[in-house]
Design a protein around this motif. Structure first.
Motif, PDB file in Angstrom:
ATOM      1  N   GLY A  22      55.420  28.921  -1.208  1.00 17.81           N
ATOM      2  CA  GLY A  22      55.224  27.579  -1.720  1.00 17.81           C
ATOM      3  C   GLY A  22      55.122  26.752  -0.355  1.00 17.81           C
ATOM      4  N   CYS A  23      54.460  27.131   0.427  1.00 23.75           N
ATOM      5  CA  CYS A  23      53.950  26.416   1.846  1.00 23.75           C
ATOM      6  C   CYS A  23      52.271  26.747   2.095  1.00 23.75           C
ATOM      7  CB  CYS A  23      54.808  26.563   2.836  1.00 23.75           C
ATOM      8  SG  CYS A  23      54.726  28.459   3.519  1.00 23.75           S
TER       9      CYS A  23
ATOM     10  N   ARG B 199      56.941  35.485  -6.172  1.00 20.09           N
ATOM     11  CA  ARG B 199      57.472  33.898  -6.429  1.00 20.09           C
ATOM     12  C   ARG B 199      58.835  33.762  -6.919  1.00 20.09           C
ATOM     13  NH1 ARG B 199      56.589  29.408  -3.658  1.00 20.09           N
ATOM     14  NH2 ARG B 199      56.923  27.693  -4.901  1.00 20.09           N
TER      15      ARG B 199
ATOM     16  N   ASN C 169      62.355  31.976  -5.732  1.00 22.08           N
ATOM     17  CA  ASN C 169      63.016  31.162  -6.460  1.00 22.08           C
ATOM     18  C   ASN C 169      64.180  31.314  -6.905  1.00 22.08           C
ATOM     19  OD1 ASN C 169      60.678  29.300  -6.134  1.00 22.08           O
ATOM     20  ND2 ASN C 169      59.900  29.835  -8.164  1.00 22.08           N
TER      21      ASN C 169
ATOM     22  N   THR D  79      51.683  31.412  -0.924  1.00 24.56           N
ATOM     23  CA  THR D  79      51.609  31.085  -2.364  1.00 24.56           C
ATOM     24  C   THR D  79      53.396  31.515  -2.601  1.00 24.56           C
ATOM     25  OG1 THR D  79      49.371  31.668  -2.727  1.00 24.56           O
ATOM     26  CG2 THR D  79      50.914  31.790  -4.746  1.00 24.56           C
TER      27      THR D  79
END
Length: 188
Positions: A160-161, A61, A65, A157
């Motif tokens: 983010g979808c 993640r 990002n 995860t």
């Protein structure tokens, strides 16, 4: 809680794959290295006290990002300083390609003829090129699922979808790659 050694071992284990994934996204070795280093620093600073089992998802993640942040900064920088690129020289001093050297090291462990070695490295370059040509979300889903070996839920995860979006992106990526590689004669 992860000990310093466990955190260090984890970062060492994901370093090369994270770098290659970042190169696929940003298409710039130096920027990819910066993204991976920033991601590792963020993980160590903010989540170093988390259990070892949580580190892979947290790192994926953070890496996603950080990559998105790089694209945002780069877009802004290009908009503000687009005319400055006229003053840069077009020559690149470095002929070293880390991705090519990693492939060469792996291939050198077995004995191959020069012709086989050349054909293999040419195929790898063509496959990498086709992966880079995928749309960003398809490329991200494909790399997380099949390069990072995450399952659908972990990929969703990290991206983010929804899981359905991951499946759609992966399916479309596989179809595009299959079509492109077949056209190049790389599939049997």
């Amino acid at each position: 809680m992860a000990s310093e050694k466990e955190l260090s071992d984890f970062l060492q284990s994901v370093e090369k794959r994270a770098f290659k994934r970042s190169v696929y996204h940003v298409r710039d070795d130096e920027a990819a290295l910066d993204i991976v280093q920033d991601s590792m620093m963020k993980l160590a600073e903010h989540y170093g006290d988390k259990p070892v089992a949580e580190l892979p998802m947290l790192f994926q993640r953070i890496l996603s990002n950080t990559t998105l942040d790089w694209f945002r900064r780069n877009k802004t920088r290009r908009a503000l300083f687009s005319n400055f690129s006229d003053f840069e020289s077009g020559a690149e001093d470095s002929d070293f390609d880390l991705l090519e050297s990693l492939t060469t090291e792996k291939d050198s462990q077995s004995t191959k003829s020069a012709e086989d070695s050349f054909a293999s490295s040419a195929s790898v370059r063509e496959i990498e090129e086709e992966i880079q040509n995928l749309p960003a979300r398809q490329r991200e889903a494909f790399l997380l699922r099949y390069w990072e070996d995450l399952d659908v839920s972990e990929t969703a995860t990290a991206m983010g979808c929804s899981e359905g979006s991951v499946k759609t992106h992966c399916s479309r990526a596989i179809q595009s790659l299959s079509k492109a590689l077949t056209a190049k004669g790389l599939r049997p």
